[in-house]
Design a protein around this motif. Structure first.
Motif, PDB file in Angstrom:
ATOM      1  N   GLU A  75       4.810  17.840  26.472  1.00 58.48           N
ATOM      2  CA  GLU A  75       3.400  17.538  26.256  1.00 58.48           C
ATOM      3  C   GLU A  75       3.025  17.518  24.781  1.00 58.48           C
ATOM      4  OE1 GLU A  75       1.190  20.296  28.579  1.00 58.48           O
ATOM      5  OE2 GLU A  75       1.536  19.210  30.451  1.00 58.48           O
ATOM      6  N   ASN A  76       3.919  17.977  23.905  1.00 54.45           N
ATOM      7  CA  ASN A  76       3.683  17.920  22.466  1.00 54.45           C
ATOM      8  C   ASN A  76       4.220  16.639  21.826  1.00 54.45           C
ATOM      9  OD1 ASN A  76       2.407  20.420  22.351  1.00 54.45           O
ATOM     10  ND2 ASN A  76       4.327  21.524  22.016  1.00 54.45           N
ATOM     11  N   TYR A  77       4.779  15.738  22.646  1.00 57.88           N
ATOM     12  CA  TYR A  77       5.373  14.511  22.121  1.00 57.88           C
ATOM     13  C   TYR A  77       4.370  13.359  22.178  1.00 57.88           C
ATOM     14  CZ  TYR A  77      10.129  16.369  21.872  1.00 57.88           C
ATOM     15  OH  TYR A  77      11.246  17.090  21.526  1.00 57.88           O
ATOM     16  N   SER A  78       4.539  12.444  21.264  1.00 60.21           N
ATOM     17  CA  SER A  78       3.711  11.239  21.255  1.00 60.21           C
ATOM     18  C   SER A  78       4.478  10.082  20.636  1.00 60.21           C
ATOM     19  CB  SER A  78       2.409  11.471  20.482  1.00 60.21           C
ATOM     20  OG  SER A  78       2.672  11.719  19.109  1.00 60.21           O
ATOM     21  N   LEU A  79       4.101   8.873  21.043  1.00 60.39           N
ATOM     22  CA  LEU A  79       4.571   7.648  20.411  1.00 60.39           C
ATOM     23  C   LEU A  79       3.485   7.146  19.474  1.00 60.39           C
ATOM     24  CD1 LEU A  79       6.168   5.829  23.474  1.00 60.39           C
ATOM     25  CD2 LEU A  79       7.358   7.098  21.670  1.00 60.39           C
ATOM     26  N   ARG A  80       3.862   6.471  18.386  1.00 62.14           N
ATOM     27  CA  ARG A  80       2.881   6.083  17.379  1.00 62.14           C
ATOM     28  C   ARG A  80       3.264   4.779  16.701  1.00 62.14           C
ATOM     29  NH1 ARG A  80       1.942  10.399  13.736  1.00 62.14           N
ATOM     30  NH2 ARG A  80       2.592   9.403  11.809  1.00 62.14           N
ATOM     31  N   ILE A  81       2.250   4.035  16.306  1.00 56.79           N
ATOM     32  CA  ILE A  81       2.422   2.913  15.402  1.00 56.79           C
ATOM     33  C   ILE A  81       1.695   3.273  14.113  1.00 56.79           C
ATOM     34  CG2 ILE A  81       2.640   1.208  17.229  1.00 56.79           C
ATOM     35  CD1 ILE A  81      -0.270   0.431  16.750  1.00 56.79           C
ATOM     36  N   PHE A  82       2.162   2.741  13.001  1.00 53.31           N
ATOM     37  CA  PHE A  82       1.567   3.148  11.735  1.00 53.31           C
ATOM     38  C   PHE A  82       1.724   2.067  10.678  1.00 53.31           C
ATOM     39  CE2 PHE A  82       5.991   4.394  11.412  1.00 53.31           C
ATOM     40  CZ  PHE A  82       6.315   4.091  10.103  1.00 53.31           C
ATOM     41  N   SER A  83       0.882   2.191   9.677  1.00 53.14           N
ATOM     42  CA  SER A  83       0.994   1.389   8.458  1.00 53.14           C
ATOM     43  C   SER A  83       1.066   2.349   7.280  1.00 53.14           C
ATOM     44  CB  SER A  83      -0.212   0.466   8.306  1.00 53.14           C
ATOM     45  OG  SER A  83      -0.181  -0.210   7.061  1.00 53.14           O
ATOM     46  N   ASN A  84       1.940   2.079   6.342  1.00 52.83           N
ATOM     47  CA  ASN A  84       2.044   2.978   5.188  1.00 52.83           C
ATOM     48  C   ASN A  84       1.962   2.210   3.874  1.00 52.83           C
ATOM     49  OD1 ASN A  84       4.568   1.803   4.886  1.00 52.83           O
ATOM     50  ND2 ASN A  84       5.729   3.634   5.381  1.00 52.83           N
ATOM     51  N   PHE A  85       1.723   2.966   2.839  1.00 54.08           N
ATOM     52  CA  PHE A  85       1.624   2.441   1.478  1.00 54.08           C
ATOM     53  C   PHE A  85       2.416   3.386   0.587  1.00 54.08           C
ATOM     54  CE2 PHE A  85      -0.376   2.721  -2.704  1.00 54.08           C
ATOM     55  CZ  PHE A  85      -0.490   1.397  -3.090  1.00 54.08           C
ATOM     56  N   LYS A  86       3.464   2.876  -0.068  1.00 55.27           N
ATOM     57  CA  LYS A  86       4.287   3.690  -0.954  1.00 55.27           C
ATOM     58  C   LYS A  86       4.455   2.966  -2.281  1.00 55.27           C
ATOM     59  CE  LYS A  86       7.169   6.166   2.409  1.00 55.27           C
ATOM     60  NZ  LYS A  86       8.559   6.472   2.814  1.00 55.27           N
ATOM     61  N   VAL A  87       4.327   3.709  -3.354  1.00 57.69           N
ATOM     62  CA  VAL A  87       4.459   3.076  -4.665  1.00 57.69           C
ATOM     63  C   VAL A  87       4.953   4.072  -5.700  1.00 57.69           C
ATOM     64  CG1 VAL A  87       2.053   3.522  -5.292  1.00 57.69           C
ATOM     65  CG2 VAL A  87       3.268   1.646  -6.376  1.00 57.69           C
ATOM     66  N   ASN A  88       5.827   3.596  -6.545  1.00 57.91           N
ATOM     67  CA  ASN A  88       6.286   4.314  -7.733  1.00 57.91           C
ATOM     68  C   ASN A  88       5.922   3.418  -8.920  1.00 57.91           C
ATOM     69  OD1 ASN A  88       8.019   4.795 -10.034  1.00 57.91           O
ATOM     70  ND2 ASN A  88       9.360   6.031  -8.744  1.00 57.91           N
ATOM     71  N   LYS A  89       4.930   3.830  -9.682  1.00 58.93           N
ATOM     72  CA  LYS A  89       4.516   3.034 -10.836  1.00 58.93           C
ATOM     73  C   LYS A  89       4.451   3.933 -12.066  1.00 58.93           C
ATOM     74  CE  LYS A  89      -0.419   3.437  -9.654  1.00 58.93           C
ATOM     75  NZ  LYS A  89      -1.664   2.689  -9.331  1.00 58.93           N
ATOM     76  N   PHE A  90       4.581   3.333 -13.239  1.00 59.29           N
ATOM     77  CA  PHE A  90       4.556   4.123 -14.465  1.00 59.29           C
ATOM     78  C   PHE A  90       3.870   3.326 -15.562  1.00 59.29           C
ATOM     79  CE2 PHE A  90       8.522   1.776 -14.474  1.00 59.29           C
ATOM     80  CZ  PHE A  90       8.680   1.350 -15.776  1.00 59.29           C
ATOM     81  N   SER A  91       3.503   4.034 -16.625  1.00 55.99           N
ATOM     82  CA  SER A  91       2.798   3.371 -17.718  1.00 55.99           C
ATOM     83  C   SER A  91       3.189   3.989 -19.051  1.00 55.99           C
ATOM     84  CB  SER A  91       1.279   3.470 -17.525  1.00 55.99           C
ATOM     85  OG  SER A  91       0.845   4.813 -17.581  1.00 55.99           O
ATOM     86  N   LEU A  92       3.064   3.189 -20.092  1.00 51.72           N
ATOM     87  CA  LEU A  92       3.251   3.604 -21.478  1.00 51.72           C
ATOM     88  C   LEU A  92       1.950   3.314 -22.219  1.00 51.72           C
ATOM     89  CD1 LEU A  92       5.227   4.497 -23.798  1.00 51.72           C
ATOM     90  CD2 LEU A  92       5.646   2.043 -24.159  1.00 51.72           C
ATOM     91  N   SER A  93       1.455   4.296 -22.974  1.00 48.99           N
ATOM     92  CA  SER A  93       0.168   4.102 -23.640  1.00 48.99           C
ATOM     93  C   SER A  93       0.158   4.787 -24.995  1.00 48.99           C
ATOM     94  CB  SER A  93      -0.974   4.647 -22.773  1.00 48.99           C
ATOM     95  OG  SER A  93      -0.850   6.040 -22.586  1.00 48.99           O
ATOM     96  N   ASP A  94      -0.714   4.264 -25.871  1.00 46.93           N
ATOM     97  CA  ASP A  94      -1.039   4.943 -27.125  1.00 46.93           C
ATOM     98  C   ASP A  94      -2.565   5.033 -27.191  1.00 46.93           C
ATOM     99  OD1 ASP A  94      -1.942   2.430 -27.917  1.00 46.93           O
ATOM    100  OD2 ASP A  94      -0.184   2.009 -29.154  1.00 46.93           O
TER     101      ASP A  94
END
Length: 319
Positions: A35-54
């Protein structure tokens, strides 16, 4: 530089595994109540971004195909989701491996791990030069956060994300803790991350061919859980940290090691779950920021983001 950090991850994982016998491991991962189990559909968003600034200019490097769709199942103890990365045929493809996981072990141990390898970034800026996709830019980020809390954590992330109620505990739970973190961060480009049109906006030391940094530090934070009206539950976590980082910057005609060893980080997570009799909706957003000084007025910022929206069908039909 990566080998010592991978050794640290291996030793930490071995310690966690050896700290409990097989029965403990079984009870930690296996849920025998259907009774603790479930099926699921999902959408995800994953990102690795970086920046250089002065002080005046900022160059940002952002990947494509950041969204995914998938199927999975969830229990009170663990969630297994498998997603397919969505690729826009009208945009250049970013090659990526992205694994991020968060769990709570033995009531007082918060653990987060991540491994991300990306190739192909959109080179953006704040000085009106055109955005260009660069398939020669590569980024690698590997890390671990660990926090020991003052009180037993009275919920599990799997339980919240699987649409299971926390009926045996108070409506509000807040605790703090202290811990450690470690990370390895790397990026490279050919011939450098700045192009002929963007390099004039930075000094010579900003025209970076390769960067690598190995960091260790301490963190502190707050973990919270709220049972809200209308079958809504929420969690909010904030974990700032400070550490030392061994950095090396490689330019096209030489290299140097920045003199300032400090690294500053901030993790925060927000989660919401709406729980019905047989269905649930869960939304989570997790962001990690790592910032350090590269000398000569240049600063580096790494931004790791993960968000997920899931709709689940529970096997449990009871009220």
């Amino acid at each position: 530089m990566l080998k010592p950090f991978l050794l640290f991850i291996f030793c930490f994982g071995s310690f966690c595994l050896n700290a409990q016998d097989l029965d403990d491991l079984d009870s930690l991962l296996v849920d025998r109540d259907i009774e603790n189990y479930s099926l699921r559909i999902f959408s995800n968003f994953k990102v690795n971004k970086f920046s250089l600034s002065d002080s005046d200019s900022k160059a940002k490097f952002v990947p494509n195909n950041r969204y995914g769709l998938g199927l999975g199942f969830a229990t009170k103890k663990i969630i297994l989701d498998i997603a397919v990365n969505i690729k826009n045929p009208n945009k250049e493809k970013t090659s990526r491996f992205d694994l991020q996981a968060t769990t709570i072990l033995k009531d007082k141990n918060y653990v987060k791990i991540f491994t991300q390898v990306y190739r192909g970034f959109n080179a953006k800026n704040n000085f009106d030069e055109p955005t260009v996709f660069r398939d020669d830019i590569k980024s690698v980020s590997v890390g671990l956060n660990y926090m020991y809390t003052l009180d037993d954590i009275e919920f599990s992330y799997s339980q919240l994300k699987a649409g299971l109620s926390n009926k045996n505990h108070d409506n509000i739970f807040i605790t703090g803790g202290v811990g450690v973190f470690g990370s390895f961060d790397y990026f490279s480009a050919k011939p450098s991350i700045l192009s002929e049109t963007t390099s004039p906006y930075f000094n010579d030391q900003g025209d970076i061919k390769r960067y690598q940094g190995l960091s260790f530090g301490v963190l502190a934070g707050v973990i919270s859980y709220f049972q809200l009206p209308e079958n809504i539950t929420a969690t909010v976590n904030v974990m700032p940290g400070i550490g030392l980082v061994d950095k090396k910057v490689t330019l096209q005609d030489g290299s140097y090691k920045p003199g300032n060893p400090m690294l500053y980080k901030l993790d925060f997570l927000i989660g919401l779950s709406y729980n019905l009799k047989q269905y649930y909706v869960s939304l989570s957003y997790n962001n990690s920021l790592y910032s350090t000084d590269l000398d000569y007025g240049n600063n580096y910022l790494l931004n790791l983001t993960k968000a997920k929206l899931a709709i689940g069908y529970k096997f449990n039909k009871k009220q």
